[in-house]
Design an enzyme around this catalytic site. Sequence first.
Site, PDB file in Angstrom:
ATOM      1  N   SER A 148     108.636  89.806  37.234  1.00 62.83           N
ATOM      2  CA  SER A 148     109.247  89.116  38.394  1.00 62.83           C
ATOM      3  C   SER A 148     110.937  89.005  38.125  1.00 62.83           C
ATOM      4  O   SER A 148     111.485  90.254  38.396  1.00 62.83           O
ATOM      5  CB  SER A 148     108.856  87.750  38.008  1.00 62.83           C
ATOM      6  OG  SER A 148     109.275  86.765  39.140  1.00 62.83           O
ATOM      7  N   ASP A 224      99.482  88.042  45.000  1.00 65.36           N
ATOM      8  CA  ASP A 224     100.884  87.420  44.355  1.00 65.36           C
ATOM      9  C   ASP A 224     101.431  86.540  45.506  1.00 65.36           C
ATOM     10  O   ASP A 224     101.820  86.857  46.636  1.00 65.36           O
ATOM     11  CB  ASP A 224     102.013  88.518  44.190  1.00 65.36           C
ATOM     12  CG  ASP A 224     103.189  87.634  43.445  1.00 65.36           C
ATOM     13  OD1 ASP A 224     103.369  86.818  43.530  1.00 65.36           O
ATOM     14  OD2 ASP A 224     103.609  88.635  42.413  1.00 65.36           O
ATOM     15  N   HIS A 257     100.642  86.810  40.223  1.00 70.09           N
ATOM     16  CA  HIS A 257     101.976  86.840  39.604  1.00 70.09           C
ATOM     17  C   HIS A 257     101.669  86.313  38.086  1.00 70.09           C
ATOM     18  O   HIS A 257     102.688  86.240  37.369  1.00 70.09           O
ATOM     19  CB  HIS A 257     102.797  85.660  40.506  1.00 70.09           C
ATOM     20  CG  HIS A 257     104.067  86.221  40.032  1.00 70.09           C
ATOM     21  ND1 HIS A 257     104.829  87.234  40.524  1.00 70.09           N
ATOM     22  CD2 HIS A 257     105.228  85.351  39.466  1.00 70.09           C
ATOM     23  CE1 HIS A 257     106.145  87.528  40.283  1.00 70.09           C
ATOM     24  NE2 HIS A 257     106.343  86.428  39.493  1.00 70.09           N
TER      25      HIS A 257
END
Length: 280
Positions: A148, A224, A257
Amino acid sequence: MTQISASKCFGGQQLVYEHDSAACGVTMRFGLYLPPQAEHGPCPAVTWLSGLTCTEQNFITKAGAQRAAAELGVILVAPDTSPRGPDVADAPDGAYDLGLGAGFYVNATAQPYAAHYHMERYVAEELPMVLAAQFPLDRRRHGLSGHSMGGHGALTLHLKYPDIFRSVSAFAPIVAPAQVPWGQKAFSAYLGRDPEVWADHDATALVTRQPTEAAILIDQGTDDPFLTEQLRPDLFAAACEAAGQALTLRHQPGYDHSYYFVASFIDDHLRHHLAAWQRR
């Protein structure tokens, strides 16, 4: 440097240290996994850059990377995501995506963050020197990976420092921060409002003007929740194709995620780095 903890893990040692950082002007903490092979000489290393809200603990406790690192003889380094302390500026409203836990791996130039938020300098310059002075790290075989916000850091710092970080991979990275809300908010606060300055910290912009010889690996979960608004891997893929940058972008069906996603493919990423070093 002070050792905070030490635990035997797959024949090696999972360690946590803290030290005074000249780059950030505060005490910084990092996790360090030394595989069994480190007892006999220098080993290659992967530095992992974590995402928003994380500390050094997220990767070392959730990713399950130590088993493969012990098998492959790879040192794992997991720094914190921002400076911390009573004098370190936080988001005025306590938001999770700015300030503490959200350093975005840049050298801040705007106040009040310019005093301490120098994570680019810390990761790319200071920490490798600290590690090389104290531990058997082979600096010729050093790679970056991350998740991320940390995937953003891995890509940009590899592109800016390819002679330091010679291999790179990422999980669900923020590839075009100058074009998405997370990045625009952070860059405005840390760097000011000039988009030309932002481009020096944006992987999609950087790769168009300075591709590297590395083969980049990115894994992205199709479930995600941040995929379409914040991550935009399609933008980076198009830029890599135009620039001639080698990229493998894998869309992993059903993954989100979380660190369950990271844990599912971290072994592949460590082997990706090992293969890159062997080719060199």
